[in-house]
Design a protein around this motif. Structure first.
Motif, PDB file in Angstrom:
ATOM      1  N   VAL A   5       0.796  -1.075  -0.107  1.00 33.68           N
ATOM      2  CA  VAL A   5       0.003  -0.029  -0.045  1.00 33.68           C
ATOM      3  C   VAL A   5       1.043   1.217  -0.106  1.00 33.68           C
ATOM      4  CG1 VAL A   5      -1.781   1.384   1.030  1.00 33.68           C
ATOM      5  CG2 VAL A   5      -1.861  -1.370   1.246  1.00 33.68           C
ATOM      6  N   CYS A   6       0.886   2.183  -1.128  1.00 29.80           N
ATOM      7  CA  CYS A   6       1.704   3.011  -1.211  1.00 29.80           C
ATOM      8  C   CYS A   6       1.336   4.526  -1.482  1.00 29.80           C
ATOM      9  CB  CYS A   6       2.447   2.677  -2.569  1.00 29.80           C
ATOM     10  SG  CYS A   6       3.757   4.022  -2.909  1.00 29.80           S
ATOM     11  N   LEU A  30       6.172  -6.267  -9.776  1.00 29.66           N
ATOM     12  CA  LEU A  30       5.741  -6.657  -8.584  1.00 29.66           C
ATOM     13  C   LEU A  30       4.421  -7.570  -8.726  1.00 29.66           C
ATOM     14  CD1 LEU A  30       6.225  -6.048  -5.279  1.00 29.66           C
ATOM     15  CD2 LEU A  30       4.416  -4.346  -5.600  1.00 29.66           C
ATOM     16  N   ARG A  31       3.376  -7.045  -9.553  1.00 32.83           N
ATOM     17  CA  ARG A  31       2.203  -7.649  -9.641  1.00 32.83           C
ATOM     18  C   ARG A  31       2.523  -9.013 -10.586  1.00 32.83           C
ATOM     19  NH1 ARG A  31      -1.425  -3.420 -12.508  1.00 32.83           N
ATOM     20  NH2 ARG A  31      -2.924  -5.047 -12.196  1.00 32.83           N
ATOM     21  N   VAL A  32       3.541  -9.053 -11.412  1.00 36.47           N
ATOM     22  CA  VAL A  32       3.738 -10.174 -12.137  1.00 36.47           C
ATOM     23  C   VAL A  32       4.269 -11.401 -11.102  1.00 36.47           C
ATOM     24  CG1 VAL A  32       5.230 -11.342 -13.718  1.00 36.47           C
ATOM     25  CG2 VAL A  32       3.973  -9.212 -14.352  1.00 36.47           C
ATOM     26  N   VAL A  35       2.299 -10.013  -6.060  1.00 35.50           N
ATOM     27  CA  VAL A  35       2.165  -9.054  -5.125  1.00 35.50           C
ATOM     28  C   VAL A  35       1.554  -8.184  -5.545  1.00 35.50           C
ATOM     29  CG1 VAL A  35       3.362  -7.618  -3.497  1.00 35.50           C
ATOM     30  CG2 VAL A  35       4.432  -9.688  -4.196  1.00 35.50           C
ATOM     31  N   GLY A  36       0.296  -7.835  -4.456  1.00 36.28           N
ATOM     32  CA  GLY A  36      -0.734  -6.912  -4.681  1.00 36.28           C
ATOM     33  C   GLY A  36      -0.301  -5.433  -4.643  1.00 36.28           C
ATOM     34  N   PHE A  37      -0.515  -4.424  -5.312  1.00 34.47           N
ATOM     35  CA  PHE A  37      -0.127  -2.971  -5.344  1.00 34.47           C
ATOM     36  C   PHE A  37      -1.420  -2.241  -5.186  1.00 34.47           C
ATOM     37  CE2 PHE A  37       1.360   0.888  -6.462  1.00 34.47           C
ATOM     38  CZ  PHE A  37       2.502   1.204  -5.886  1.00 34.47           C
ATOM     39  N   THR A  38      -1.465  -1.502  -4.113  1.00 37.79           N
ATOM     40  CA  THR A  38      -2.766  -0.197  -4.262  1.00 37.79           C
ATOM     41  C   THR A  38      -1.949   1.004  -3.787  1.00 37.79           C
ATOM     42  OG1 THR A  38      -4.778   0.176  -4.064  1.00 37.79           O
ATOM     43  CG2 THR A  38      -3.830  -0.782  -2.267  1.00 37.79           C
ATOM     44  N   GLU A  53      -4.849   4.613 -13.505  1.00 38.36           N
ATOM     45  CA  GLU A  53      -4.689   4.068 -14.952  1.00 38.36           C
ATOM     46  C   GLU A  53      -3.445   3.641 -15.627  1.00 38.36           C
ATOM     47  OE1 GLU A  53      -6.901   7.291 -16.892  1.00 38.36           O
ATOM     48  OE2 GLU A  53      -8.970   6.348 -16.331  1.00 38.36           O
ATOM     49  N   ALA A  54      -2.602   4.577 -15.037  1.00 38.94           N
ATOM     50  CA  ALA A  54      -1.060   4.568 -15.648  1.00 38.94           C
ATOM     51  C   ALA A  54      -0.579   3.325 -15.418  1.00 38.94           C
ATOM     52  CB  ALA A  54      -0.248   5.663 -15.160  1.00 38.94           C
ATOM     53  N   LEU A  55      -0.974   2.999 -13.877  1.00 43.13           N
ATOM     54  CA  LEU A  55      -0.323   1.543 -13.293  1.00 43.13           C
ATOM     55  C   LEU A  55      -1.129   0.387 -13.689  1.00 43.13           C
ATOM     56  CD1 LEU A  55       0.740   2.996  -9.879  1.00 43.13           C
ATOM     57  CD2 LEU A  55       2.089   2.405 -11.818  1.00 43.13           C
ATOM     58  N   GLY A  56      -2.372   0.654 -14.241  1.00 43.21           N
ATOM     59  CA  GLY A  56      -3.334  -0.444 -14.483  1.00 43.21           C
ATOM     60  C   GLY A  56      -3.810  -1.174 -13.302  1.00 43.21           C
ATOM     61  N   LEU A  57      -4.358  -0.272 -12.318  1.00 44.33           N
ATOM     62  CA  LEU A  57      -4.655  -0.794 -11.005  1.00 44.33           C
ATOM     63  C   LEU A  57      -6.337  -1.066 -11.297  1.00 44.33           C
ATOM     64  CD1 LEU A  57      -2.756   1.349  -8.483  1.00 44.33           C
ATOM     65  CD2 LEU A  57      -2.339  -0.740  -9.357  1.00 44.33           C
ATOM     66  N   GLU A  58      -6.822  -2.176 -10.698  1.00 45.45           N
ATOM     67  CA  GLU A  58      -8.183  -2.475 -10.855  1.00 45.45           C
ATOM     68  C   GLU A  58      -9.114  -2.331  -9.536  1.00 45.45           C
ATOM     69  OE1 GLU A  58     -10.037  -2.368 -13.679  1.00 45.45           O
ATOM     70  OE2 GLU A  58      -8.245  -2.542 -15.063  1.00 45.45           O
TER      71      GLU A  58
END
Length: 266
Positions: A5-6, A30-32, A35-38, A53-58
């Motif tokens: 969480v960043c 990281l996501r590959v 590991v989750g990222f938000t 959007e730039a990071l592709g976070l859903e």
């Protein structure tokens, strides 16, 4: 699963409020790796959507320090606003102090002036233009965030102490930068925010990693399984972190991902 969480400003983006290519690539690695990222930030939703959007976070993201949990398509999972009594009371505490005022409500940024050294940065951070007005009383029964702005560090610190002494039990009152004094709802703090994000993603708090640089990040440092401070963080923030990465202008999040997170999983 582990969840990172960043924070955004002073952490994920550089001093120009921009995502760099190395940081984007590191988040993808990281996501590959599974590991989750938000994100969680003092920013409004409008300022977080382009980054998501730039990071592709859903998944869910925390705006206003977690006061709003939402997805980049605009779906809001939860929202809390400043108690109207607190909102009006902090204005009484501030009185005629030489500060600029910003109020975020109705997904808009209202301001006492569109001048000042921090307005251009806020235009980038909030991804919108300020609406200048003389008064804010009609907004104070549903404000997402109130910000008092000053480069007089001593003045703002003193105002923060006064506001915390009077309303600290009923609101989150913290300096997100040395020149910003933020007032949000009691539950709109990054400690409750990281807990809400972890729960939404089905990740135990013990499996979370928080990355940040300022005083408002300490609440999530206290609840995360692990905390990483930026190289540009204050000494007080570094003291509460298990690790310190490089500065945001040196792709500190990318360094943290590659060396302090993925590097320790190998």
């Amino acid at each position: 699963m582990t969840l990172v969480v960043c924070d955004v400003d002073g952490t994920l983006v550089d001093k120009h409020k921009q995502l760099t290519a190395p940081t984007i690539a590191a988040v993808k690695r990281l996501r590959v790796a599974g590991v989750g990222f938000t994100l969680i930030s003092a920013r409004p939703m409008s300022g977080m959507v382009p980054i998501a959007e730039a990071l592709g976070l859903e998944g869910p993201i925390g705006a206003f320090n977690g006061g709003i949990v939402f997805r980049r398509d605009g779906t809001i999972a939860s929202r809390v606003t400043v108690d109207p009594v607190v909102a009006r009371g902090v204005f009484d505490v501030i009185g005629d102090a030489a500060v600029d005022v910003w109020v975020f409500a109705d997904d808009r940024w209202y301001a006492s002036t569109d001048q000042g050294p921090h307005v251009p940065h806020e235009r980038l951070a909030s991804n919108q233009e300020p609406i200048v007005r003389d008064g804010f009383d009609d907004l104070l029964d549903h404000a997402d965030k109130i910000v008092f702005v000053s480069d007089d560090e001593g003045l703002l610190r003193g105002l923060a102490e006064k506001a915390q002494a009077r309303f600290g039990a009923d609101a989150t009152i913290v300096q997100s930068q040395t020149y910003y004094l933020d007032v949000t709802a009691k539950a709109a703090n990054k400690g409750d925010g990281i807990a809400a994000l972890a729960q939404a993603l089905g990740v135990p708090l013990t499996h979370t990693i928080a990355i940040g640089d300022q005083a408002n990040d300490l609440a999530m440092f206290a609840r995360a399984g692990r905390a990483i401070a930026m190289g540009n963080a204050t000494d007080a923030v570094k003291a509460k972190a298990g690790d310190v990465t490089t500065a945001n202008d040196a792709d500190g999040v990318a360094h943290a991902i590659d060396t302090l997170i993925l590097g320790r999983m190998m």
